[in-house]
Write a protein that holds these residues in place. Structure first.
Motif, mmCIF file in Angstrom:
data_model
loop_
_atom_site.group_PDB
_atom_site.id
_atom_site.type_symbol
_atom_site.label_atom_id
_atom_site.label_comp_id
_atom_site.label_asym_id
_atom_site.label_seq_id
_atom_site.Cartn_x
_atom_site.Cartn_y
_atom_site.Cartn_z
ATOM 1 N N SER A 51 0.845 -1.209 0.000
ATOM 2 C CA SER A 51 0.000 0.000 0.000
ATOM 3 C C SER A 51 0.868 1.242 0.000
ATOM 4 C CB SER A 51 -0.904 0.082 1.227
ATOM 5 O OG SER A 51 -1.627 -1.084 1.377
ATOM 6 N N LEU A 52 1.901 1.203 0.825
ATOM 7 C CA LEU A 52 2.747 2.394 0.887
ATOM 8 C C LEU A 52 3.363 2.680 -0.474
ATOM 9 C CD1 LEU A 52 3.801 4.452 3.097
ATOM 10 C CD2 LEU A 52 5.978 3.417 2.555
ATOM 11 N N ASN A 53 3.753 1.615 -1.145
ATOM 12 C CA ASN A 53 4.329 1.769 -2.470
ATOM 13 C C ASN A 53 3.345 2.440 -3.428
ATOM 14 O OD1 ASN A 53 6.796 1.388 -3.496
ATOM 15 N ND2 ASN A 53 6.324 -0.593 -4.443
ATOM 16 N N ASN A 54 2.090 2.011 -3.337
ATOM 17 C CA ASN A 54 1.069 2.624 -4.197
ATOM 18 C C ASN A 54 0.868 4.099 -3.867
ATOM 19 O OD1 ASN A 54 0.732 0.132 -5.304
ATOM 20 N ND2 ASN A 54 -1.143 -0.358 -4.160
ATOM 21 N N TYR A 55 0.775 4.392 -2.576
ATOM 22 C CA TYR A 55 0.603 5.794 -2.151
ATOM 23 C C TYR A 55 1.754 6.626 -2.694
ATOM 24 C CZ TYR A 55 -2.552 4.144 1.630
ATOM 25 O OH TYR A 55 -3.548 3.587 2.363
ATOM 26 N N LYS A 56 2.940 6.065 -2.519
ATOM 27 C CA LYS A 56 4.171 6.782 -2.884
ATOM 28 C C LYS A 56 4.209 7.048 -4.393
ATOM 29 C CE LYS A 56 8.041 4.864 -3.820
ATOM 30 N NZ LYS A 56 8.941 3.726 -3.787
ATOM 31 N N ASN A 57 3.916 6.002 -5.179
ATOM 32 C CA ASN A 57 4.011 6.174 -6.632
ATOM 33 C C ASN A 57 3.057 7.250 -7.149
ATOM 34 O OD1 ASN A 57 5.957 4.274 -6.676
ATOM 35 N ND2 ASN A 57 4.612 2.593 -7.331
ATOM 36 N N ARG A 58 1.887 7.313 -6.551
ATOM 37 C CA ARG A 58 0.927 8.348 -6.968
ATOM 38 C C ARG A 58 1.505 9.749 -6.766
ATOM 39 N NH1 ARG A 58 -4.803 8.918 -7.213
ATOM 40 N NH2 ARG A 58 -4.589 10.816 -5.989
ATOM 41 N N LEU A 59 2.126 9.934 -5.609
ATOM 42 C CA LEU A 59 2.663 11.272 -5.326
ATOM 43 C C LEU A 59 3.907 11.583 -6.159
ATOM 44 C CD1 LEU A 59 2.213 11.850 -1.491
ATOM 45 C CD2 LEU A 59 0.886 12.773 -3.366
ATOM 46 N N VAL A 60 4.667 10.553 -6.470
ATOM 47 C CA VAL A 60 5.833 10.757 -7.340
ATOM 48 C C VAL A 60 5.331 11.189 -8.725
ATOM 49 C CG1 VAL A 60 7.757 9.624 -8.534
ATOM 50 C CG2 VAL A 60 7.350 9.158 -6.104
ATOM 51 N N ASP A 61 4.335 10.461 -9.238
ATOM 52 C CA ASP A 61 3.796 10.781 -10.570
ATOM 53 C C ASP A 61 3.249 12.202 -10.624
ATOM 54 O OD1 ASP A 61 4.386 8.309 -11.484
ATOM 55 O OD2 ASP A 61 2.345 7.497 -11.323
ATOM 56 N N ARG A 62 2.702 12.661 -9.540
ATOM 57 C CA ARG A 62 2.118 14.012 -9.526
ATOM 58 C C ARG A 62 3.139 15.098 -9.241
ATOM 59 N NH1 ARG A 62 -3.995 13.697 -8.036
ATOM 60 N NH2 ARG A 62 -4.433 11.872 -9.281
ATOM 61 N N GLY A 63 4.359 14.703 -9.013
ATOM 62 C CA GLY A 63 5.415 15.704 -8.815
ATOM 63 C C GLY A 63 5.430 16.298 -7.414
ATOM 64 N N ILE A 64 4.835 15.597 -6.450
ATOM 65 C CA ILE A 64 4.793 16.144 -5.094
ATOM 66 C C ILE A 64 5.955 15.613 -4.248
ATOM 67 C CG2 ILE A 64 3.396 16.246 -2.955
ATOM 68 C CD1 ILE A 64 0.945 16.267 -4.948
#
Ligand SMILES: Nc1ncnc2c1ncn2[C@@H]1O[C@H](COP(=O)(O)OP(=O)(O)OP(=O)(O)O)[C@@H](O)[C@H]1O
Ligand SMILES: [Mg+2]
Length: 354
Positions: free
Chosen positions: A313-326
């Motif tokens: 789950s953490l990986n998923n959360y993290k990837n979303r924020l990486v993709d959004r540039g945050i």
């Protein structure tokens, strides 16, 4: 605003103090100018305020100067196909030629009716006829769309554009959009031709150039200007804002330092960008951001402990924020916010919620 402030906060036009992303920009320009371009479409993406619109404007300006490009800016709020036809017909580089050829699109509400000519009643035919003229004149048509979204108009526009692209018309497209919107446009069933088009994620602006700009404008030491550059993390809006605020403060207090305006910097970052970014976030995005601040370390294992979730789950959360540039991945097992003073912003959100 005081007179003479060289920093600007309004978006869109190329600012006076402009830190070029030369490599990314030239890649697009060279491709579009090539006789056999490997790509006729580019998408510019990145977080709010990273400089997408400015970069697109700069590219348009440079391509326009070659004299080879007919450039049309289409507004995503309108009917893109109609704007395309109407805008091309009225383009100052082309209008005379269309009139000389007696192209009559009056039935479509474009131009006036012309004697002894066959009026065209179908908009895609009208565009094709005009593109024939553009090609014959050895020009290229570049369409620019700012803030693309996955709308019905976008789909209609995209399917027409892809037909001209496939049939070798000199059509070029540059679009900007937030990562989530670009993603949704690309994944739209009718716009599959965009899957192969390169997406350029805008990189942070160059530290040395920012430092030099601050040093020169404010006549400050290398160290002070370096500290200011660090405080922007290469975020375009942050670079303009920090300079803008210091300039204004110095009008009243000539020896003011950037430390005197930190509170205002935080407040204006929130107002001008972070509040909107925060609103666009999902619940899991917010959980991760808050946990990063609470764990007070970028260590992924500490953050996971703070949330108490699985590493998947953490990986998923993290990837979303990486993709959004945050956030950025900072070496193995560590993450950090990519936006300046975002940690302080999240802290504020936490304290407001408590
Ligand atoms: N390369 C750059 N060098 C210096 N300042 C820049 C640069 N690019 C953009 N800026 C400044 O950053 C701010 C944001 O730029 P811009 O409006 O282009 O961002 P954007 O990515 O299009 O934002 P949004 O997603 O909100 O549309 C503006 O004040 C602009 O002047
Ligand atoms: Mg923009």
């Amino acid at each position: 605003m005081s007179k003479g402030n060289p920093f600007i906060l309004s978006s869109g036009k190329v600012p006076h103090l402009y830190i070029d992303r030369l490599m990314q920009k030239n890649k697009i320009i060279e491709d579009f100018c090539d006789e056999m371009p490997s790509n006729q479409i580019y998408m510019l993406t990145g977080i709010r305020g990273c400089g997408k619109t400015v970069m697109m404007t700069d590219i348009e300006r440079q391509l326009e100067a070659t004299g080879d490009f007919v450039i049309l800016n289409l507004s995503i709020d309108g009917d893109l196909v109609e704007e395309w036809a109407g805008g091309l017909y009225d383009h100052p580089m082309m209008k005379r030629k269309f009139l000389d050829l007696k192209l009559d699109f009056s039935l479509l509400g474009i131009g006036a009716s012309i004697e002894k000519s066959e009026p065209v009643s179908d908009i895609s035919t009208a565009i094709r006829k005009m593109l024939d003229v553009v090609r014959k004149a050895k020009k290229k048509l570049l369409i620019a769309i700012d803030e693309a979204v996955n709308s019905e108009e976008m789909k209609r526009f995209g399917s027409l554009f892809s037909i001209f692209l496939r049939t070798d018309y000199p059509v070029y497209l540059i679009m900007t959009g937030l990562p989530q919107n670009i993603y949704s446009v690309i994944n739209s069933k009718t716009l599959t031709f965009l899957t192969r088009a390169p997406r350029i994620v805008l990189e942070p602006i160059n530290y040395t150039l920012m430092r030099n700009a601050y040093k020169e404008v404010f006549k400050i030491s290398k160290e002070e200007s370096e500290n200011m550059a660090v405080l922007t993390k290469g975020y375009s809006f942050g670079f303009q804002l920090l300079g803008y605020l210091l300039w204004e403060r110095r009008m009243k207090k000539p020896d003011a330092s950037f430390k005197d305006i930190l509170d205002e910097y935080d407040a204006r970052l929130a107002e001008g960008a972070y509040d909107k970014i925060w609103q666009d976030m999902s619940e899991s995005d917010i959980i991760l951001c808050k946990a990063m601040v609470r764990a007070d370390s970028g260590s992924i294992s500490n953050i996971r402990n703070e949330i108490g979730c699985s590493s998947q789950s953490l990986n998923n959360y993290k990837n979303r924020l990486v993709d959004r540039g945050i956030i950025n991945v900072k070496g193995h097992g560590y993450i950090e916010f990519s936006l300046p003073r975002f940690k302080e912003y999240v802290l504020e959100q936490i304290s407001m919620a408590e």
